[in-house]
Design an enzyme around this catalytic site. Structure first.
Site, PDB file in Angstrom:
ATOM      1  N   ARG A 138       0.858  -1.222   0.198  1.00  0.00           N
ATOM      2  CA  ARG A 138       0.391   0.008  -0.053  1.00  0.00           C
ATOM      3  C   ARG A 138       0.892   1.246   0.089  1.00  0.00           C
ATOM      4  NH1 ARG A 138      -4.778   1.997   0.493  1.00  0.00           N
ATOM      5  NH2 ARG A 138      -4.777   3.712   1.830  1.00  0.00           N
ATOM      6  N   ALA A 139       2.029   1.222   0.583  1.00  0.00           N
ATOM      7  CA  ALA A 139       2.829   2.277   0.778  1.00  0.00           C
ATOM      8  C   ALA A 139       3.464   2.687  -0.633  1.00  0.00           C
ATOM      9  CB  ALA A 139       4.021   2.131   1.630  1.00  0.00           C
TER      10      ALA A 139
END
Ligand SMILES: [Zn+2]
Length: 671
Positions: free
Chosen positions: A276-277
C-alpha cells in the site's frame, strides 16, 4: 452564511496544505491523517480546502449525490433516468462526530416504523452525505473501533454496505477522508494508520513573526469575514484554477519505470509492510507532478510523496517517534536516481533544469503570476526543517525532564515483554475495549429487554415476535401476519469487553535501590503500558519519591506519553507511600466525575516500604472498592513481605515483579 477562512491566507502548515491539495488533485491518494497538538488550526485548513473543491453535479433530489452523467446503478433513490435533471452544488464537507452511532454513520432502516406501520424507510447516514465531498473526523483516534472499521472499509471500497435485520442496501460512498488526532490523547491502531494515504505532523510555528501574522489575519477575518475573503479572492481563484488544471492533466502524467523502481526501493528501504505504501507514494508523486504542471514524475515528486506517505507506515512500535529520517530518504533517492540519459523526456520542464538534487529552488507556479502563496507551499515542503523540528519536540519530551532536586538517577528501561491479563472484576458499562467484561453495543448478545424511553438500540426480532405472539387473538388477528405494537419491541443486551483506566502508582524512591532494580521496574511498567495500549485503556501514572507524590501523567489514552514520562523518571530519596496512595485516590475521584463509566484498575508498583509521610492504612482505606494489583518489587535473600501487607490493606492481588515475564513464559511452555 459567513465565508470560510481562505485557504491561501493560512500561515505556515505547508505540509498540511500540500497533503490536502494532493488529495484534491487525485482521489487515489487516499486521505490525510493530521497529527498534532491542539490549537493548530487543523480544522480551519480542512474547511478552507473543502471550499476550494470544484462544485459537483448531482441528480436533483437524489439523497446519495449521484452524478447525472454516471448515476450509481444501485442507488437506493434510483434507478435514475438517463435524462434526469442535474444540479450543481458545492462539494460537501461532512463532519463525523466522535460520539456518532453506527446508524448515524451508515444510515438506518427505521425498523420500528417498518414493524409497527409496515413502512420501509431508509434514512441515509453521513457516509452518503459525504459522497463526492470531504469526510472530516476530528479526533479520529477517539472514535469507536467498530466505527473506524466501517469508515475505513467504505473509504477503501468506495461503497457503503448497510446490512440490517431485514434490509440490505449499498450505495456509493467516495470521499476525501481527513482525520485529525492529538497523539497525546491516544494512538490509532497501526493497521488503521496504514489506511490513511498520507500523514502530516503539525505544530504551531515557534517563529514570533509568523505567530504575529497568524493572529493579525485571524483578527482581520473575525472583524470582517467578507472583506477579508474579498481581499484573498484573487489568490483563492488562482488556487482553485490550479487544482482544476492539475486534475485535468492528472491522467496524462507519466510515471517512468525508473521512477517507479525508485519508489519501490525507497519503500523497501524504510521497511514498510505490504504494497500500500508503494501505491500511495506513486499516486501522490503523480498528483504532485500534476500540481507542479509537469507531465513526467521527477525525483522531487517522489521525495515529496515519500515524505508524506511513509512516516506512519514504517512505525513498528507505539513507542517509536513519528516522522521520517530525511537523510535516509535522500540517500535512498541518490542510490536509485536513474542516469539522466535513461529519462526519455529529458529536462523538458524548465522547473527541472536545475538538475536532480539541486537546492531548495523555488519553482514558479504554473499560473505564473500572483500564486506566491501556492508556490511557497511546494518549496517549503522540500525544506527538511519542518519535520526535523517535530522529531526534536518528541525527543525533548522523553529526555529533557531529568532535572529536579534531591538525589536522583535515571535508569534505562529494557525491551517490553508480554504481561498476564489483569482484569477488573464484574461487568462494567465502560467504553468498548479489550480488558474487562462490559455491556455495550457491540458484544455478543446475552439476552433481551424492553427498550428504555430513549428507544430501542437495535431490535431483537425473535424476542419481539415472541412478545407479540400471545396477544394475537385479543388484538383481532384474522389472517396471516402478526399484529405488532410498540410495546412488543425487544432490544438485545450485549456483553463484550470494556476498556479501563489503568492507574500506575510507582515507587521511585531510593529504597527501590540499585539501577538494575529500577530498570526491571521500568521494563515491567512499560510492558504493562504496552498491554494497556493494545487493550485500548486509558492510562495514568502517579510517582512517589522524596518528599511527595506527583501525577507524572494525568489519565490519557496516549501510551506514548506514558512511556516517555516513564523513561525519563528519576529515582532516589525517601518513600512517601501514603502520599502516593492518596494522590492516586484523588486522581480516581476526578476521573470518576469526568468519565463515570470507565472502571479503574490500580497497579501499585512498590516493595511496600514506607520511610516517610502519612498513615498508609488510612490512605489505603480511601481506595476501598477499587480493583488493585500490587507488583511486589522486593528482592534479595531476606524479604520483609511489606508489599503483601499493603496488598492486604488494599484487598489487592500480589504479583512478584520477576513473575510478570515468567508467567507468560510458563504459559507458553505449558501450551
Ligand atoms: Zn442516486
Amino acid at each position: 452564511m459567513n465565508p470560510s477562512y481562505p485557504f491561501s491566507a493560512v500561515v505556515g502548515l505547508a505540509d498540511l496544505k500540500l497533503a490536502l491539495v494532493l488529495n484534491a488533485v487525485s482521489s487515489r491518494v487516499g486521505g490525510v491523517l493530521v497529527r498534532g497538538e491542539k490549537g493548530t488550526a487543523k480544522s480551519t485548513v480542512v474547511r478552507a480546502l473543502a471550499a476550494q473543491l470544484p462544485q459537483v453535479a448531482v441528480v436533483a433530489g437524489c439523497r446519495f449525490h449521484c452524478d447525472p452523467r454516471a448515476p450509481d446503478p444501485g442507488c437506493p433513490d434510483g434507478p435514475h433516468a438517463p435524462d434526469a435533471a442535474g444540479a450543481l452544488r458545492p462539494a460537501s464537507l461532512v463532519e463525523l462526530p466522535v460520539g456518532a452511532s453506527e446508524d448515524r454513520l451508515v444510515g438506518s432502516l427505521d425498523l420500528e416504523r417498518a414493524l409497527t406501520e409496515g413502512v420501509k424507510a431508509f434514512e441515509p447516514g453521513l457516509l452518503a452525505a459525504a459522497h463526492r465531498g470531504v469526510l472530516y473526523v476530528d479526533e479520529v483516534n477517539l472514535l469507536h473501533d467498530h466505527l473506524v472499521d466501517l469508515l475505513l472499509d467504505a473509504a477503501a471500497l468506495g461503497v457503503c454496505y448497510v446490512e440490517r435485520e431485514t434490509v440490505s442496501i449499498r450505495h456509493a460512498a467516495r470521499f476525501l477522508l481527513v482525520g485529525t488526532m492529538n497523539p497525546e490523547e491516544g494512538e490509532l491502531r497501526p493497521q488503521l494508520l496504514d489506511r490513511f494515504g498520507l500523514t502530516v505532523e503539525v505544530r504551531a510555528t515557534r517563529e514570533p513573526d509568523e505567530r504575529a501574522e497568524v493572529v493579525r489575519r485571524r483578527f482581520a477575518f473575525d472583524a470582517d469575514p467578507e472583506g477579508f475573503a474579498a481581499r484573498w479572492a484573487a489568490e483563492e481563484a488562482a488556487l482553485a484554477a490550479r487544482i482544476a488544471r492539475a486534475r485535468a492533466v492528472l491522467g496524462s502524467v507519466r510515471l517512468p519505470d525508473s521512477r517507479l523502481r525508485q519508489i519501490t526501493a525507497v519503500c523497501a528501504g524504510f521497511e514498510v509492510d505490504g504494497l500500500r505504501a508503494d501505491l500511495v507514494t506513486a499516486h501522490a508523486a503523480v498528483a504532485h507532478a500534476a500540481w507542479q504542471g509537469r507531465d513526467v514524475v521527477t525525483r522531487e515528486d517522489v521525495r515529496v510523496a515519500a515524505r508524506l506517505a511513509l512516516p506512519h507506515r514504517r512505525r513498528r512500535d507505539p513507542f517509536d517517534a513519528p516522522g521520517l529520517d530525511e537523510r535516509l530518504l535522500d540517500e535512498l533517492l541518490d542510490q536509485t536516481e536513474p542516469a539522466v540519459s535513461e529519462d526519455p523526456e529529458g529536462p523538458e520542464d524548465p522547473d527541472d533544469s536545475g538538475g536532480p538534487g539541486s537546492g531548495p529552488h523555488r519553482p514558479e507556479g504554473p499560473d505564473g503570476s500572483g500564486g506566491s502563496s501556492d508556490s511557497s507551499d511546494s518549496s517549503d515542503s522540500s525544506d527538511s526543517s519542518d519535520s526535523g523540528a517535530g522529531d526534536g519536540a518528541l525527543d525533548g519530551a522523553s529526555g529533557g525532564s531529568g532535572a529536579g532536586g534531591g538525589p536522583q538517577d535515571v535508569a534505562a528501561a529494557g525491551a517490553p515483554f508480554r504481561v498476564p491479563v489483569l482484569k477488573v472484576a464484574g461487568v462494567g458499562a465502560g467504553v468498548a475495549g479489550r480488558r474487562s467484561s462490559g455491556r455495550g453495543r457491540h458484544g455478543r448478545t446475552i439476552g433481551t429487554r424492553v427498550p428504555s424511553g430513549a428507544g430501542p438500540a437495535g431490535i431483537d426480532l425473535p424476542a419481539t415476535l415472541l412478545a407479540a405472539a400471545p396477544h394475537q387473538l385479543r388484538r383481532g388477528r384474522r389472517g396471516p401476519g402478526l399484529v405488532l405494537r410498540r410495546d412488543d419491541l425487544r432490544e438485545p443486551v450485549r456483553e463484550g469487553r470494556e476498556g479501563n483506566l489503568v492507574l500506575f502508582v510507582v515507587d521511585a524512591s531510593g529504597s527501590m535501590g540499585a539501577r538494575r532494580r529500577m530498570t526491571a521496574v521500568k521494563t515491567a511498567v512499560l510492558s504493562l503500558l504496552l498491554d494497556a495500549y493494545q487493550r485500548r485503556d486509558k492510562v495514568g501514572l502517579v510517582v512517589f519519591r522524596g518528599a511527595s507524590a506527583t501525577v507524572a501523567l494525568p489519565p490519557t489514552s496516549s501510551v506514548e506519553a506514558g512511556a516517555a514520562r516513564l523513561r525519563a523518571l528519576p529515582t532516589g530519596g525517601r518513600t512517601p507511600l501514603a502520599e502516593g496512595l492518596a494522590t492516586a485516590a484523588d486522581v480516581l475521584r476526578v476521573e470518576r466525575l469526568r468519565d463515570p463509566d470507565r472502571r479503574p484498575l490500580l497497579v501499585v508498583v512498590t516493595d511496600g516500604r514506607a520511610t516517610s509521610g502519612g498513615d498508609v492504612t488510612r490512605a489505603a482505606a480511601a481506595l476501598a472498592g477499587v480493583t488493585s494489583v500490587v507488583v511486589d518489587c522486593e528482592s534479595g535473600p531476606v524479604r520483609l513481605g511489606m508489599a503483601h501487607a499493603l496488598a492486604l490493606r488494599l484487598g489487592a492481588r500480589v504479583l512478584p515483579l520477576e513473575s510478570l515475564g515468567d508467567l507468560v513464559r510458563d504459559r507458553r511452555k505449558a501450551s
